[in-house]
Design a protein around this motif. Structure first.
Motif, PDB file in Angstrom:
ATOM      1  N   LEU A  37       0.828  -1.208   0.000  1.00 47.41           N
ATOM      2  CA  LEU A  37       0.000   0.000   0.000  1.00 47.41           C
ATOM      3  C   LEU A  37       0.867   1.264   0.000  1.00 47.41           C
ATOM      4  CD1 LEU A  37      -2.839  -1.132   2.415  1.00 47.41           C
ATOM      5  CD2 LEU A  37      -3.072  -0.603  -0.027  1.00 47.41           C
ATOM      6  N   PHE A  38       1.960   1.242   0.738  1.00 52.77           N
ATOM      7  CA  PHE A  38       2.873   2.387   0.711  1.00 52.77           C
ATOM      8  C   PHE A  38       3.553   2.506  -0.655  1.00 52.77           C
ATOM      9  CE2 PHE A  38       2.520   2.111   5.356  1.00 52.77           C
ATOM     10  CZ  PHE A  38       2.320   3.445   5.662  1.00 52.77           C
ATOM     11  N   MET A  39       3.893   1.380  -1.266  1.00 56.62           N
ATOM     12  CA  MET A  39       4.477   1.417  -2.613  1.00 56.62           C
ATOM     13  C   MET A  39       3.459   1.937  -3.627  1.00 56.62           C
ATOM     14  SD  MET A  39       7.630   0.638  -2.568  1.00 56.62           S
ATOM     15  CE  MET A  39       8.047   0.170  -4.229  1.00 56.62           C
ATOM     16  N   ASP A  40       2.203   1.516  -3.482  1.00 61.80           N
ATOM     17  CA  ASP A  40       1.150   2.018  -4.375  1.00 61.80           C
ATOM     18  C   ASP A  40       1.004   3.537  -4.239  1.00 61.80           C
ATOM     19  OD1 ASP A  40       0.677  -0.581  -5.165  1.00 61.80           O
ATOM     20  OD2 ASP A  40      -1.183  -0.803  -3.999  1.00 61.80           O
ATOM     21  N   ALA A  41       1.072   4.030  -3.002  1.00 63.39           N
ATOM     22  CA  ALA A  41       0.987   5.478  -2.784  1.00 63.39           C
ATOM     23  C   ALA A  41       2.166   6.187  -3.454  1.00 63.39           C
ATOM     24  CB  ALA A  41       0.945   5.793  -1.287  1.00 63.39           C
ATOM     25  N   ALA A  42       3.357   5.602  -3.353  1.00 61.95           N
ATOM     26  CA  ALA A  42       4.544   6.191  -3.987  1.00 61.95           C
ATOM     27  C   ALA A  42       4.367   6.247  -5.505  1.00 61.95           C
ATOM     28  CB  ALA A  42       5.793   5.395  -3.629  1.00 61.95           C
ATOM     29  N   THR A  43       3.879   5.168  -6.079  1.00 64.59           N
ATOM     30  CA  THR A  43       3.654   5.122  -7.524  1.00 64.59           C
ATOM     31  C   THR A  43       2.611   6.152  -7.943  1.00 64.59           C
ATOM     32  OG1 THR A  43       4.241   2.783  -7.567  1.00 64.59           O
ATOM     33  CG2 THR A  43       2.974   3.620  -9.443  1.00 64.59           C
ATOM     34  N   ALA A  44       1.557   6.282  -7.157  1.00 66.11           N
ATOM     35  CA  ALA A  44       0.516   7.260  -7.470  1.00 66.11           C
ATOM     36  C   ALA A  44       1.060   8.681  -7.415  1.00 66.11           C
ATOM     37  CB  ALA A  44      -0.660   7.104  -6.513  1.00 66.11           C
ATOM     38  N   VAL A  45       1.890   8.971  -6.429  1.00 63.45           N
ATOM     39  CA  VAL A  45       2.473  10.313  -6.320  1.00 63.45           C
ATOM     40  C   VAL A  45       3.365  10.602  -7.529  1.00 63.45           C
ATOM     41  CG1 VAL A  45       4.127  11.707  -4.999  1.00 63.45           C
ATOM     42  CG2 VAL A  45       2.291  10.508  -3.816  1.00 63.45           C
ATOM     43  N   GLU A  46       4.101   9.588  -7.980  1.00 63.97           N
ATOM     44  CA  GLU A  46       5.001   9.773  -9.120  1.00 63.97           C
ATOM     45  C   GLU A  46       4.270   9.885 -10.451  1.00 63.97           C
ATOM     46  OE1 GLU A  46       9.178   7.652  -7.942  1.00 63.97           O
ATOM     47  OE2 GLU A  46       7.592   6.374  -8.716  1.00 63.97           O
ATOM     48  N   THR A  47       3.181   9.131 -10.607  1.00 66.11           N
ATOM     49  CA  THR A  47       2.564   9.034 -11.926  1.00 66.11           C
ATOM     50  C   THR A  47       1.351   9.918 -12.119  1.00 66.11           C
ATOM     51  OG1 THR A  47       1.243   7.133 -11.225  1.00 66.11           O
ATOM     52  CG2 THR A  47       3.381   6.675 -12.279  1.00 66.11           C
ATOM     53  N   CYS A  48       0.673  10.306 -11.051  1.00 72.40           N
ATOM     54  CA  CYS A  48      -0.519  11.156 -11.190  1.00 72.40           C
ATOM     55  C   CYS A  48      -0.094  12.605 -11.375  1.00 72.40           C
ATOM     56  CB  CYS A  48      -1.418  11.034  -9.969  1.00 72.40           C
ATOM     57  SG  CYS A  48      -2.157   9.396  -9.800  1.00 72.40           S
ATOM     58  N   THR A  49      -0.904  13.334 -12.077  1.00 68.04           N
ATOM     59  CA  THR A  49      -0.644  14.756 -12.278  1.00 68.04           C
ATOM     60  C   THR A  49      -0.869  15.476 -10.952  1.00 68.04           C
ATOM     61  OG1 THR A  49      -1.418  14.570 -14.539  1.00 68.04           O
ATOM     62  CG2 THR A  49      -1.287  16.785 -13.605  1.00 68.04           C
ATOM     63  N   VAL A  50       0.134  16.249 -10.568  1.00 68.46           N
ATOM     64  CA  VAL A  50       0.051  17.013  -9.331  1.00 68.46           C
ATOM     65  C   VAL A  50      -0.174  18.468  -9.705  1.00 68.46           C
ATOM     66  CG1 VAL A  50       1.282  17.680  -7.240  1.00 68.46           C
ATOM     67  CG2 VAL A  50       1.603  15.398  -8.189  1.00 68.46           C
ATOM     68  N   ASP A  51      -1.216  19.065  -9.143  1.00 67.87           N
ATOM     69  CA  ASP A  51      -1.480  20.466  -9.465  1.00 67.87           C
ATOM     70  C   ASP A  51      -0.422  21.366  -8.841  1.00 67.87           C
ATOM     71  OD1 ASP A  51      -2.105  20.928  -6.798  1.00 67.87           O
ATOM     72  OD2 ASP A  51      -4.249  20.824  -7.100  1.00 67.87           O
ATOM     73  N   PRO A  52      -0.330  22.605  -9.283  1.00 70.74           N
ATOM     74  CA  PRO A  52       0.709  23.505  -8.776  1.00 70.74           C
ATOM     75  C   PRO A  52       0.674  23.706  -7.261  1.00 70.74           C
ATOM     76  CG  PRO A  52      -0.340  24.444 -10.711  1.00 70.74           C
ATOM     77  CD  PRO A  52      -1.113  23.216 -10.361  1.00 70.74           C
ATOM     78  N   GLY A  53      -0.490  23.512  -6.639  1.00 75.13           N
ATOM     79  CA  GLY A  53      -0.590  23.635  -5.192  1.00 75.13           C
ATOM     80  C   GLY A  53       0.092  22.498  -4.464  1.00 75.13           C
ATOM     81  N   GLY A  54       0.424  21.435  -5.192  1.00 76.92           N
ATOM     82  CA  GLY A  54       1.152  20.319  -4.606  1.00 76.92           C
ATOM     83  C   GLY A  54       0.313  19.387  -3.765  1.00 76.92           C
ATOM     84  N   THR A  55      -1.001  19.352  -4.005  1.00 75.94           N
ATOM     85  CA  THR A  55      -1.832  18.456  -3.213  1.00 75.94           C
ATOM     86  C   THR A  55      -1.517  17.007  -3.558  1.00 75.94           C
ATOM     87  OG1 THR A  55      -3.609  18.557  -4.823  1.00 75.94           O
ATOM     88  CG2 THR A  55      -3.715  20.124  -2.994  1.00 75.94           C
ATOM     89  N   VAL A  56      -1.720  16.152  -2.584  1.00 74.08           N
ATOM     90  CA  VAL A  56      -1.442  14.725  -2.765  1.00 74.08           C
ATOM     91  C   VAL A  56      -2.533  14.139  -3.660  1.00 74.08           C
ATOM     92  CG1 VAL A  56      -1.128  12.537  -1.563  1.00 74.08           C
ATOM     93  CG2 VAL A  56      -0.391  14.670  -0.478  1.00 74.08           C
ATOM     94  N   PRO A  57      -2.156  13.388  -4.694  1.00 73.72           N
ATOM     95  CA  PRO A  57      -3.155  12.795  -5.591  1.00 73.72           C
ATOM     96  C   PRO A  57      -4.117  11.878  -4.832  1.00 73.72           C
ATOM     97  CG  PRO A  57      -0.965  12.588  -6.523  1.00 73.72           C
ATOM     98  CD  PRO A  57      -0.794  13.096  -5.128  1.00 73.72           C
ATOM     99  N   GLN A  58      -5.366  11.849  -5.286  1.00 69.57           N
ATOM    100  CA  GLN A  58      -6.395  11.051  -4.613  1.00 69.57           C
ATOM    101  C   GLN A  58      -6.023   9.574  -4.578  1.00 69.57           C
ATOM    102  OE1 GLN A  58      -9.032  12.433  -2.948  1.00 69.57           O
ATOM    103  NE2 GLN A  58      -9.201  10.366  -2.134  1.00 69.57           N
ATOM    104  N   ALA A  59      -5.415   9.056  -5.622  1.00 66.22           N
ATOM    105  CA  ALA A  59      -5.024   7.645  -5.642  1.00 66.22           C
ATOM    106  C   ALA A  59      -4.023   7.347  -4.520  1.00 66.22           C
ATOM    107  CB  ALA A  59      -4.418   7.273  -6.996  1.00 66.22           C
ATOM    108  N   ALA A  60      -3.116   8.265  -4.267  1.00 68.43           N
ATOM    109  CA  ALA A  60      -2.150   8.086  -3.179  1.00 68.43           C
ATOM    110  C   ALA A  60      -2.853   8.167  -1.826  1.00 68.43           C
ATOM    111  CB  ALA A  60      -1.049   9.130  -3.269  1.00 68.43           C
TER     112      ALA A  60
END
Length: 176
Positions: A37-60
Motif C-alpha cells: 500500500l505504501f508502494m502504491d501510494a509512492a507510484t501514485a504520487v510519481e505518476t498522477c498529475t500534481v497540481d501547482p498547489g502540490g496536493t497529494v493525488p487522490q489515488a495516493a
C-alpha cells in the motif's frame, strides 16, 4: 533539486521498506500487503498529475487511507504518523506528539525525551537529506519514537509496556 512529489514518493518507498523490515504480524502476507500500500501510494504520487498547489493525488490518499486502516486494525508496531512524515514534502505538515497529560514522573521524563529526540531529527534536517541511508535512518527514528510515545499515551489498562507500575489511565495518575 527534486520536487515535493518526488521527495514524497522517495519517502513512501523508504517507508515501504521499513514496513517490510520492521512491521510485525504473525501472517507475513499481511505485512507485505501493508508495504504494498505504501508502494502504491509512492507510484501514485510519481505518476498522477500534481497540481501547482502540490496536493497529494487522490489515488495516493486512497492507498494511504487503506494502509492507515490496516495499521489501526492490527498492531504492526508501526505508528500511523509515519504516513504523514512520508507525504510531508507535499503537505508541509509534520505530525506532533500528543500531550501526555498527567502521568507518573518516569512517563513524563520519557515523553520529554522522545519529544526532544523527534525535534532534534527534524531540526538537523535529516528528513530532508538527499542520501537514502540518512533519510531511512531518520524515518526509522521517528517511527520508533512515535511508536514508543504511543505506549506512554495509551490507557494503562490497554498497555503493558509502560515504564512504571501505573494501573490507571495516564489522565488519572499523578504519581507512581
Amino acid at each position: 533539486m527534486s520536487t515535493p512529489a518526488q521527495q514524497a514518493a522517495r519517502r513512501l518507498r523508504i517507508v515501504a521498506g521499513l514496513v517490510r523490515g520492521r512491521a510485525y504480524n504473525p501472517l507475513p502476507y499481511v505485512t507485505e500487503d501493508l508495504s504494498a500500500l505504501f508502494m502504491d501510494a509512492a507510484t501514485a504520487v510519481e505518476t498522477c498529475t500534481v497540481d501547482p498547489g502540490g496536493t497529494v493525488p487522490q489515488a495516493a490518499l486512497n492507498s494511504l487511507q487503506a494502509a492507515l486502516d490496516m495499521i489501526t486494525q492490527h498492531d504492526f508496531h508501526i505508528p500511523a504518523a509515519i504516513a504523514e512524515y512520508a507525504i510531508a514534502p507535499m503537505t508541509g505538515y509534520l505530525p506532533e506528539m500528543e500531550p501526555l497529560g498527567a502521568a507518573c514522573p518516569l512517563c513524563v521524563r520519557q515523553a520529554a525525551y522522545f519529544q526532544a529526540r523527534r525535534a532534534a531529527l527534524i531540526e538537523a534536517g535529516y528528513l530532508d537529506s538527499g542520501e537514502d541511508e540518512v533519510l531511512r535512518a531518520a524515518l526509522q527514528g521517528v517511527l520508533v519514537l512515535h511508536y514508543r510515545y504511543g505506549h506512554l499515551t495509551a490507557p494503562a489498562a490497554e498497555n503493558d509496556n509502560r515504564p512504571c507500575d501505573c494501573r490507571t489511565s495516564p489522565a488519572d495518575v499523578t504519581t507512581c
